[in-house]
Design a protein around this motif. Structure first.
Motif: not given
Length: 260
Positions: A234-239, A248-257
């Motif tokens: 989240i911090l480094s990606t230029n959206t 993902d609230a279950k796996n406590h992860s974030v992906r850039y799509l």
């Protein structure tokens, strides 16, 4: 916690507890934050709010729905959307492409009905004037450029503006879910994805706040001051346009799509 980059300890415990309880009650296991599509210049009204999607922006929204939106069904209703026309249309086209079901018998298609809830605080124009000044100086840049700027005044202003935005969005998410018909009717037996459609710079700030509260920064070493891989995304990606962050609230992860 990484959320301290935005609003420190302000109401942190209450927001954390309420968000966890609310999404669990609704069986929302994923939250998708997407940016609106390519937008035309400011029209004759002179208002940024009135900008609309270009043909390319509409194509982007449909393609993102087809590329990664379909894999996130079913979606929670309502979706939270900035009321700006460009964001509303992006969300509508994205979800139409994501949820369209083709009937091969007659080549017809149907679209699962998802309501759209315009949330005024999702529009980045609500952050005048400090938000405008920051954007004029830094433009479309990764969130880190705002939150870790070498200019102390700019950094403080960014944390204030983006922190207020993130807090407002978290409160809107909680309020929307709690008041939804699906919750009232107990229709929460299937895991769902909540869509939030908004604007560049502010969008990752809201995603950072939600991801932090949902424990997505807990996989970093306690002895390290470095952010976890999820927070780094989240911090480094230029959206880019009609791309964004899947929490993902279950796996406590974030992906850039991405559409690519």
């Amino acid at each position: 916690m990484m959320i301290h980059k935005l609003f420190g300890e302000r109401r942190l415990t209450t927001l954390n507890l309420n968000l966890h309880q609310t999404i669990e009650k609704a069986n929302i296991t994923k939250l998708l934050f997407i940016r609106h599509g390519q937008t035309a210049p400011i029209p004759d009204t002179g208002l940024d709010y009135d900008r609309v999607l270009t043909d390319m922006g509409r194509t982007q929204a449909k393609r993102s729905g087809e590329i990664f939106g379909k894999n996130l069904q079913p979606y929670f209703s309502p979706a939270l959307v900035s009321p700006a026309p460009r964001t509303m249309e992006t969300a509508q086209l994205f979800l139409a492409a994501s949820t369209a079901v083709v009937d091969e018998s007659d080549n017809d298609s149907s679209v699962e009905e998802i309501e759209f809830l315009p949330v005024n605080s999702l529009y980045d124009g609500t952050q005048h004037p400090k938000g405008d000044l920051l954007f004029q100086k830094l433009g479309y840049a990764p969130l880190r450029d705002y939150l870790e700027n070498e200019n102390e005044q700019m950094k403080d202003n960014a944390r204030l503006v983006l922190g207020n935005y993130a807090e407002n969005i978290i409160e809107s998410i909680i309020k929307t879910i709690e008041s939804s018909t699906a919750i009232e009717n107990g229709s929460n037996d299937i895991e769902k994805t909540l869509l939030i459609a908004a604007h560049a710079i502010y969008l990752p700030a809201a995603a950072l706040g939600v991801a932090s509260l949902l424990g997505c920064d807990n996989n970093s070493s306690s002895s390290s001051s470095l952010p976890s891989p999820s927070m780094e995304v989240i911090l480094s990606t230029n959206t880019k346009e009609v791309e964004g962050y899947l929490i993902d609230a279950k796996n406590h992860s974030v992906r850039y799509l991405s559409r690519d």
